[in-house]
Design a protein around this motif. Structure first.
Motif, PDB file in Angstrom:
ATOM      1  N   PRO A  93      -1.662  49.118  10.123  1.00 23.52           N
ATOM      2  CA  PRO A  93      -1.355  49.684   8.900  1.00 23.52           C
ATOM      3  C   PRO A  93      -2.595  50.437   8.232  1.00 23.52           C
ATOM      4  O   PRO A  93      -3.353  50.708   8.772  1.00 23.52           O
ATOM      5  N   VAL A  94      -2.194  51.296   7.160  1.00 24.78           N
ATOM      6  CA  VAL A  94      -3.345  52.197   6.881  1.00 24.78           C
ATOM      7  C   VAL A  94      -3.487  51.942   5.220  1.00 24.78           C
ATOM      8  O   VAL A  94      -2.381  52.025   4.512  1.00 24.78           O
ATOM      9  N   ILE A  95      -4.714  52.023   4.989  1.00 23.54           N
ATOM     10  CA  ILE A  95      -4.785  51.956   3.491  1.00 23.54           C
ATOM     11  C   ILE A  95      -5.496  53.451   2.996  1.00 23.54           C
ATOM     12  O   ILE A  95      -6.522  53.794   3.518  1.00 23.54           O
ATOM     13  N   TYR A  96      -4.786  54.347   2.175  1.00 26.50           N
ATOM     14  CA  TYR A  96      -5.188  55.523   1.862  1.00 26.50           C
ATOM     15  C   TYR A  96      -5.991  55.326   0.398  1.00 26.50           C
ATOM     16  O   TYR A  96      -5.556  54.767  -0.433  1.00 26.50           O
ATOM     17  N   VAL A  97      -7.322  55.876   0.632  1.00 28.69           N
ATOM     18  CA  VAL A  97      -8.031  55.731  -0.748  1.00 28.69           C
ATOM     19  C   VAL A  97      -8.389  57.033  -1.463  1.00 28.69           C
ATOM     20  O   VAL A  97      -8.839  58.005  -0.518  1.00 28.69           O
ATOM     21  N   SER A  98      -8.289  57.316  -2.355  1.00 32.11           N
ATOM     22  CA  SER A  98      -8.255  58.772  -3.210  1.00 32.11           C
ATOM     23  C   SER A  98      -8.928  58.618  -4.388  1.00 32.11           C
ATOM     24  O   SER A  98      -8.880  57.452  -5.073  1.00 32.11           O
ATOM     25  N   ASN A  99      -9.401  59.827  -4.752  1.00 40.60           N
ATOM     26  CA  ASN A  99     -10.151  59.809  -6.174  1.00 40.60           C
ATOM     27  C   ASN A  99      -8.771  60.020  -7.091  1.00 40.60           C
ATOM     28  O   ASN A  99      -7.594  60.112  -6.713  1.00 40.60           O
ATOM     29  N   HIS A 100      -9.209  59.986  -8.256  1.00 43.70           N
ATOM     30  CA  HIS A 100      -8.245  59.703  -9.463  1.00 43.70           C
ATOM     31  C   HIS A 100      -8.355  60.373 -10.560  1.00 43.70           C
ATOM     32  O   HIS A 100      -9.438  59.956 -11.461  1.00 43.70           O
ATOM     33  N   ALA A 101      -7.785  61.552 -10.859  1.00 43.57           N
ATOM     34  CA  ALA A 101      -8.037  62.152 -12.315  1.00 43.57           C
ATOM     35  C   ALA A 101      -6.731  62.455 -13.276  1.00 43.57           C
ATOM     36  O   ALA A 101      -6.914  62.865 -14.252  1.00 43.57           O
ATOM     37  N   SER A 102      -5.661  62.012 -12.610  1.00 47.04           N
ATOM     38  CA  SER A 102      -4.473  62.363 -13.620  1.00 47.04           C
ATOM     39  C   SER A 102      -3.237  61.339 -13.185  1.00 47.04           C
ATOM     40  O   SER A 102      -3.117  60.671 -11.938  1.00 47.04           O
ATOM     41  N   TRP A 103      -2.325  61.380 -14.178  1.00 44.43           N
ATOM     42  CA  TRP A 103      -0.944  60.530 -13.870  1.00 44.43           C
ATOM     43  C   TRP A 103      -0.213  61.274 -12.405  1.00 44.43           C
ATOM     44  O   TRP A 103       0.570  60.810 -11.756  1.00 44.43           O
ATOM     45  N   MET A 119      -0.715  41.948  -1.399  1.00 46.25           N
ATOM     46  CA  MET A 119      -1.325  43.270  -0.612  1.00 46.25           C
ATOM     47  C   MET A 119      -1.071  43.128   0.879  1.00 46.25           C
ATOM     48  O   MET A 119      -0.437  43.904   1.593  1.00 46.25           O
ATOM     49  N   VAL A 120      -1.874  41.930   1.246  1.00 47.49           N
ATOM     50  CA  VAL A 120      -1.867  41.781   2.662  1.00 47.49           C
ATOM     51  C   VAL A 120      -0.644  41.495   3.204  1.00 47.49           C
ATOM     52  O   VAL A 120      -0.409  42.156   4.410  1.00 47.49           O
ATOM     53  N   GLY A 121       0.197  40.878   2.942  1.00 46.62           N
ATOM     54  CA  GLY A 121       1.580  40.578   3.129  1.00 46.62           C
ATOM     55  C   GLY A 121       2.210  41.839   3.323  1.00 46.62           C
ATOM     56  O   GLY A 121       3.119  42.070   4.403  1.00 46.62           O
ATOM     57  N   ARG A 122       2.424  42.663   2.529  1.00 44.16           N
ATOM     58  CA  ARG A 122       2.819  44.106   2.450  1.00 44.16           C
ATOM     59  C   ARG A 122       2.300  44.760   3.706  1.00 44.16           C
ATOM     60  O   ARG A 122       3.195  45.487   4.524  1.00 44.16           O
ATOM     61  N   LEU A 123       1.242  44.779   4.041  1.00 41.95           N
ATOM     62  CA  LEU A 123       0.425  45.466   4.938  1.00 41.95           C
ATOM     63  C   LEU A 123       1.004  45.056   6.387  1.00 41.95           C
ATOM     64  O   LEU A 123       1.183  45.859   7.252  1.00 41.95           O
ATOM     65  N   ILE A 124       1.032  43.590   6.389  1.00 41.19           N
ATOM     66  CA  ILE A 124       1.575  43.189   7.777  1.00 41.19           C
ATOM     67  C   ILE A 124       2.947  43.159   7.984  1.00 41.19           C
ATOM     68  O   ILE A 124       3.278  43.492   9.154  1.00 41.19           O
ATOM     69  N   ASN A 125       3.859  43.534   6.837  1.00 43.16           N
ATOM     70  CA  ASN A 125       5.204  43.515   7.195  1.00 43.16           C
ATOM     71  C   ASN A 125       5.612  44.973   7.314  1.00 43.16           C
ATOM     72  O   ASN A 125       6.939  45.222   7.457  1.00 43.16           O
ATOM     73  N   GLY A 126       4.738  46.036   7.013  1.00 42.17           N
ATOM     74  CA  GLY A 126       5.153  47.376   7.563  1.00 42.17           C
ATOM     75  C   GLY A 126       4.712  48.439   6.549  1.00 42.17           C
ATOM     76  O   GLY A 126       4.941  49.698   6.638  1.00 42.17           O
ATOM     77  N   ASP A 127       4.422  47.878   5.326  1.00 39.69           N
ATOM     78  CA  ASP A 127       4.077  49.143   4.351  1.00 39.69           C
ATOM     79  C   ASP A 127       2.486  49.486   4.510  1.00 39.69           C
ATOM     80  O   ASP A 127       1.608  48.836   5.144  1.00 39.69           O
ATOM     81  N   ASN A 128       2.282  50.787   4.218  1.00 44.54           N
ATOM     82  CA  ASN A 128       0.780  51.374   3.927  1.00 44.54           C
ATOM     83  C   ASN A 128       0.639  50.939   2.213  1.00 44.54           C
ATOM     84  O   ASN A 128       1.844  51.734   1.603  1.00 44.54           O
ATOM     85  N   LEU A 129      -0.381  51.183   1.963  1.00 44.63           N
ATOM     86  CA  LEU A 129      -1.013  51.167   0.682  1.00 44.63           C
ATOM     87  C   LEU A 129      -1.840  52.327   0.372  1.00 44.63           C
ATOM     88  O   LEU A 129      -2.629  53.151   1.121  1.00 44.63           O
ATOM     89  N   VAL A 130      -1.714  52.976  -0.982  1.00 45.70           N
ATOM     90  CA  VAL A 130      -2.673  53.877  -1.481  1.00 45.70           C
ATOM     91  C   VAL A 130      -3.255  52.940  -2.693  1.00 45.70           C
ATOM     92  O   VAL A 130      -2.909  52.527  -3.670  1.00 45.70           O
ATOM     93  N   LEU A 131      -4.672  53.191  -2.664  1.00 46.97           N
ATOM     94  CA  LEU A 131      -5.451  52.640  -3.479  1.00 46.97           C
ATOM     95  C   LEU A 131      -6.217  53.827  -4.449  1.00 46.97           C
ATOM     96  O   LEU A 131      -6.756  54.832  -3.679  1.00 46.97           O
ATOM     97  N   PHE A 132      -6.582  53.457  -5.487  1.00 46.10           N
ATOM     98  CA  PHE A 132      -7.747  54.463  -6.163  1.00 46.10           C
ATOM     99  C   PHE A 132      -8.924  53.502  -6.705  1.00 46.10           C
ATOM    100  O   PHE A 132      -8.935  52.709  -7.523  1.00 46.10           O
ATOM    101  N   PRO A 133      -9.807  53.503  -5.646  1.00 45.23           N
ATOM    102  CA  PRO A 133     -11.154  52.577  -5.706  1.00 45.23           C
ATOM    103  C   PRO A 133     -12.038  52.793  -6.803  1.00 45.23           C
ATOM    104  O   PRO A 133     -12.940  52.006  -7.158  1.00 45.23           O
ATOM    105  N   GLU A 134     -11.854  54.070  -7.681  1.00 45.12           N
ATOM    106  CA  GLU A 134     -12.821  54.120  -8.995  1.00 45.12           C
ATOM    107  C   GLU A 134     -12.310  53.247  -9.996  1.00 45.12           C
ATOM    108  O   GLU A 134     -13.293  53.064 -10.907  1.00 45.12           O
ATOM    109  N   GLY A 135     -11.020  52.701  -9.696  1.00 44.64           N
ATOM    110  CA  GLY A 135     -10.627  51.744 -10.999  1.00 44.64           C
ATOM    111  C   GLY A 135     -10.086  52.173 -12.067  1.00 44.64           C
ATOM    112  O   GLY A 135      -9.742  51.662 -13.033  1.00 44.64           O
ATOM    113  N   THR A 136     -10.399  53.679 -12.381  1.00 43.52           N
ATOM    114  CA  THR A 136      -9.788  54.220 -13.494  1.00 43.52           C
ATOM    115  C   THR A 136      -9.615  55.819 -13.060  1.00 43.52           C
ATOM    116  O   THR A 136     -10.211  56.178 -11.855  1.00 43.52           O
ATOM    117  N   SER A 137      -9.063  56.636 -13.941  1.00 40.46           N
ATOM    118  CA  SER A 137      -8.938  58.095 -13.836  1.00 40.46           C
ATOM    119  C   SER A 137     -10.062  58.724 -14.571  1.00 40.46           C
ATOM    120  O   SER A 137     -10.824  58.018 -15.078  1.00 40.46           O
TER     121      SER A 137
END
Length: 312
Positions: free
Chosen positions: A98-108, A160-178
């Motif tokens: 699985p892949v976790i995509y981590v991105s910056n966050h500036a807008s909805w 989240m771990v269960g989703r990754l194991i069962n086939g999903d990839n996730l998108v996270l915004f690790p800044e915690g806010t925009s």
């Protein structure tokens, strides 16, 4: 080394608006009406796909987000190569991590843009589920809503771990806010706990069981830089960036209304090489490496300094 940023934005410039007040408002009204028609129809079909096994629901969610971007006249340019595929149970069965995509966050807007580019589900704050339109699409699109309360941490982590194991990839915004989009805020290492599992403490046999990945199947981390770099065909400078930025206590509805009045926009998504959590001694080191890649890419895009050929 991360390039210096272009300085903090001066805050939303409420006087900066598209030319022609009446045509702009007419344009915004037409777009919002079209979105109001598209969302119930597309989400209704998505609800049916939830009953169907396979990756159809993942693919259709990308169509929903993509059409929202089209209705807003928001073009998306992609630089780099996406890690992973659409995913699904078959992909995991054949050994695809699985892949976790981590991105910056500036807008909805980050959500429909990344939702169009990346075959994944989002991890978002719980209150987003109550938003009009975006909340509806997010819920049907199987977004994982988290409260970030200590009492629910274990349950949310296992989901989240269960989703990754069962086939999903996730998108996270690790800044915690925009943010205002002028810089990338530090990444919180706690967001990387689902990729780099903490070591079990002494007496672990008395602790609640935790979901874990099969050997060699821990998720990869792909850093993603996202910048809004064109507005009505012109480069976005520090003042125009305020048109896109949505952060702090800004109200959503007025921001959507103002944004919909512009003729055209463009977002550029830069996909960096994936990181293997096993190559890093700690979550903190992994978070820092991901931040370095995202911040450097975002700085280049803000200056329109990228020279790579877009990859669609």
């Amino acid at each position: 080394m991360v390039l210096p940023d272009d300085g903090p934005a001066d805050g939303p410039d409420v006087g900066f608006a598209p030319r022609g007040r009446f045509p702009a408002r007419l344009r915004a009204t037409a777009r919002l009406v079209a979105i109001a028609v598209w969302v119930p129809l597309s989400v209704g079909f998505e609800a049916l796909l939830l009953l169907v096994p396979g990756t159809a629901k993942i693919r259709w969610t990308r169509v929903i987000w993509g059409m929202l971007c089209r209705l807003l006249s928001l073009d998306i340019r992609v630089i780099g190569t996406r890690a992973g595929t659409v995913g699904g149970a078959r992909a995991r069965a054949r050994g695809e991590r699985p892949v976790i995509y981590v991105s910056n966050h500036a807008s909805w807007l980050d959500v429909p843009v990344l939702g169009t580019v990346l075959p994944s589900v989002f991890v978002a704050k719980g209150d987003i589920g109550n938003w009009p339109i975006m909340g509806t699409v997010s819920r049907i699109g199987r977004t994982i809503f988290v409260s970030r309360q200590r009492s629910t941490t274990g349950r949310e982590r296992d989901e989240m771990v269960g989703r990754l194991i069962n086939g999903d990839n996730l998108v996270l915004f690790p800044e915690g806010t925009s943010s205002d989009g002028a810089r990338v805020l530090p990444f919180m290492s706690a967001f990387f706990a689902i990729a780099k599992m903490p070591a079990l403490r002494k007496g672990a046999d008395t602790q609640p069981p935790m979901l874990t990945y099969a050997p060699g199947m821990a998720p990869l981390i792909q850093p993603v830089s996202l910048v809004y770099d064109r507005l009505d065909g012109l480069n976005v400078n520090r003042h125009r960036r305020a048109v896109f930025s949505w952060y702090g206590d800004m109200d959503l509805a007025p921001h959507v209304w103002q944004l919909a009045q512009w003729r055209s926009m463009r977002a550029t998504v830069m996909l960096h090489p994936a990181l293997d959590p096993d190559d890093f001694p700690s979550r903190k080191a992994l978070a820092q490496a991901a931040w370095n890649a995202v911040a450097e890419g975002a700085a280049l895009l803000r200056r329109n300094a990228d020279a790579e050929t877009p990859v669609k």
